[in-house]
Structures are given as C-alpha cells and as structure tokens.
Design a protein around this motif. Sequence first.
Motif, PDB file in Angstrom:
ATOM      1  N   THR A  44       0.836  -1.201   0.000  1.00 34.89           N
ATOM      2  CA  THR A  44       0.000   0.000   0.000  1.00 34.89           C
ATOM      3  C   THR A  44       0.868   1.247   0.000  1.00 34.89           C
ATOM      4  OG1 THR A  44      -1.757  -1.178   1.161  1.00 34.89           O
ATOM      5  CG2 THR A  44      -1.824   1.229   1.237  1.00 34.89           C
ATOM      6  N   CYS A  45       1.895   1.252   0.808  1.00 38.26           N
ATOM      7  CA  CYS A  45       2.815   2.389   0.854  1.00 38.26           C
ATOM      8  C   CYS A  45       3.491   2.571  -0.502  1.00 38.26           C
ATOM      9  CB  CYS A  45       3.838   2.162   1.957  1.00 38.26           C
ATOM     10  SG  CYS A  45       4.817   3.622   2.355  1.00 38.26           S
ATOM     11  N   PHE A  46       3.931   1.483  -1.098  1.00 40.35           N
ATOM     12  CA  PHE A  46       4.561   1.554  -2.419  1.00 40.35           C
ATOM     13  C   PHE A  46       3.578   2.085  -3.452  1.00 40.35           C
ATOM     14  CE2 PHE A  46       6.111  -0.555  -6.407  1.00 40.35           C
ATOM     15  CZ  PHE A  46       7.253   0.229  -6.540  1.00 40.35           C
ATOM     16  N   ALA A  47       2.321   1.679  -3.355  1.00 41.13           N
ATOM     17  CA  ALA A  47       1.301   2.181  -4.289  1.00 41.13           C
ATOM     18  C   ALA A  47       1.171   3.701  -4.171  1.00 41.13           C
ATOM     19  CB  ALA A  47      -0.039   1.509  -4.028  1.00 41.13           C
ATOM     20  N   TYR A  48       1.249   4.227  -2.955  1.00 41.73           N
ATOM     21  CA  TYR A  48       1.182   5.678  -2.779  1.00 41.73           C
ATOM     22  C   TYR A  48       2.410   6.365  -3.376  1.00 41.73           C
ATOM     23  CZ  TYR A  48      -2.846   5.126   0.335  1.00 41.73           C
ATOM     24  OH  TYR A  48      -4.078   4.845   0.861  1.00 41.73           O
ATOM     25  N   VAL A  49       3.554   5.721  -3.292  1.00 46.67           N
ATOM     26  CA  VAL A  49       4.760   6.283  -3.920  1.00 46.67           C
ATOM     27  C   VAL A  49       4.572   6.321  -5.439  1.00 46.67           C
ATOM     28  CG1 VAL A  49       7.245   5.969  -4.310  1.00 46.67           C
ATOM     29  CG2 VAL A  49       6.282   5.546  -2.037  1.00 46.67           C
ATOM     30  N   ILE A  50       4.049   5.233  -6.007  1.00 47.23           N
ATOM     31  CA  ILE A  50       3.799   5.195  -7.446  1.00 47.23           C
ATOM     32  C   ILE A  50       2.798   6.277  -7.838  1.00 47.23           C
ATOM     33  CG2 ILE A  50       2.780   3.842  -9.332  1.00 47.23           C
ATOM     34  CD1 ILE A  50       3.849   1.319  -7.915  1.00 47.23           C
ATOM     35  N   GLU A  51       1.715   6.367  -7.086  1.00 48.46           N
ATOM     36  CA  GLU A  51       0.662   7.342  -7.373  1.00 48.46           C
ATOM     37  C   GLU A  51       1.197   8.773  -7.378  1.00 48.46           C
ATOM     38  OE1 GLU A  51      -2.773   9.074  -4.650  1.00 48.46           O
ATOM     39  OE2 GLU A  51      -3.163   6.974  -5.150  1.00 48.46           O
ATOM     40  N   ALA A  52       2.155   9.051  -6.509  1.00 51.43           N
ATOM     41  CA  ALA A  52       2.705  10.409  -6.399  1.00 51.43           C
ATOM     42  C   ALA A  52       3.487  10.819  -7.645  1.00 51.43           C
ATOM     43  CB  ALA A  52       3.590  10.511  -5.152  1.00 51.43           C
ATOM     44  N   GLY A  53       3.989   9.835  -8.392  1.00 46.61           N
ATOM     45  CA  GLY A  53       4.724  10.142  -9.616  1.00 46.61           C
ATOM     46  C   GLY A  53       5.965  10.979  -9.340  1.00 46.61           C
ATOM     47  N   GLU A  54       6.094  12.060 -10.085  1.00 51.26           N
ATOM     48  CA  GLU A  54       7.271  12.931  -9.956  1.00 51.26           C
ATOM     49  C   GLU A  54       7.211  13.818  -8.715  1.00 51.26           C
ATOM     50  OE1 GLU A  54      10.018  12.748 -11.952  1.00 51.26           O
ATOM     51  OE2 GLU A  54       8.967  11.003 -12.760  1.00 51.26           O
ATOM     52  N   ASN A  55       6.036  13.927  -8.099  1.00 46.84           N
ATOM     53  CA  ASN A  55       5.884  14.720  -6.880  1.00 46.84           C
ATOM     54  C   ASN A  55       6.218  13.820  -5.689  1.00 46.84           C
ATOM     55  OD1 ASN A  55       5.238  16.778  -5.122  1.00 46.84           O
ATOM     56  ND2 ASN A  55       3.044  16.364  -5.195  1.00 46.84           N
ATOM     57  N   LEU A  56       7.498  13.520  -5.530  1.00 48.92           N
ATOM     58  CA  LEU A  56       7.962  12.521  -4.567  1.00 48.92           C
ATOM     59  C   LEU A  56       7.472  12.822  -3.149  1.00 48.92           C
ATOM     60  CD1 LEU A  56      11.661  12.066  -5.773  1.00 48.92           C
ATOM     61  CD2 LEU A  56       9.595  10.855  -6.533  1.00 48.92           C
TER      62      LEU A  56
END
Length: 158
Positions: A44-56
């Motif tokens: 789930t945490c990784f999914a949020y990182v992916i979702e954020a894209g370039e806005n780390l």
Amino acid sequence: MPAKPRPAATPEQALSAMDQLIATHLVGQHEIAQQVGLSVTDLTCFAYVIEAGENLPTAGDLAARVHVTTGAVTGILNRLERAGYITRRPDPTDRRRIRVAAQPDAVARVREVYEPYYARLTHLFADYSPDEIAVLHDWFTRASTLAANYLEEHCRPD
C-alpha cells in the motif's frame, strides 16, 4: 451508448455489495503482496509512492496516508529499500527531509501483476454508458474522501 437496464437495488443492498467487493479486494491485496514479496502495508505504501509520480512524497506524507506512525513508516521504507522497491532522495528544499522515489523495475513488476485485473475492470466498464461511468467515478471519489475523513477523525495512530 445508451444505459443498459440495471436491476433495482436498495442502499442496503449496495452497501452489502460494496462490503463484498472490499472483502474480496483485501484478500486479493494480501495475495498480490505475497506474490511480489511484500506485506499488504508495504505494498500500500509503495502504491502511494507510485501514485505520487514525480511529486515525490516524504516519509511523513506516507505515514499520514498509510495511517502509521513516522517510526513505523521508517521500518516500511527500510524494507522497501532493501527489497529494491524505492530509493530515498534528499529533499532539494529542506535537507532534514527525504523524498521517496519508486524504482522503475519494481513499478514494472507490480504493474505486471495488476494489469490483467485492471484489463478485466476496463472490460467491465465497457458495459456502462459514459454517464454511468461518471456516476461511478463521482461515487468512488466521494466515498474515498468520506473514508479518508472518517479515518482521520476516528483512527489516527498515536
């Protein structure tokens, strides 16, 4: 495309169907997390990182999204980094913070697992008119906001 006739349903029946979807989704998330060698929380945490894209996102951003303490998110990030899913980068505007970036090969591995499921969902959406899809989108968006607000009000970690 005109809307297809749909069976009538009460709010109670819709809630029951939603509960069934959520339960099935939770079991599926567990299975998918195991396939990619992560826990559900780490995935789930990784999914949020992916979702954020370039806005780390920062570690604090992720802790808030996953509803864990900043100490717990440090453990999550350590596991994700050791497993090759993320890298940590210094925040360009604040040296005290770090930003979290997804590793492209890890994103590809996770997407490979999800793509067949999303293809089936896309096929399912083809049975709905654009107006019906707009209603579904509105409902999912509003229900997600409602759920996030409820979690914020009633389920904050200490």
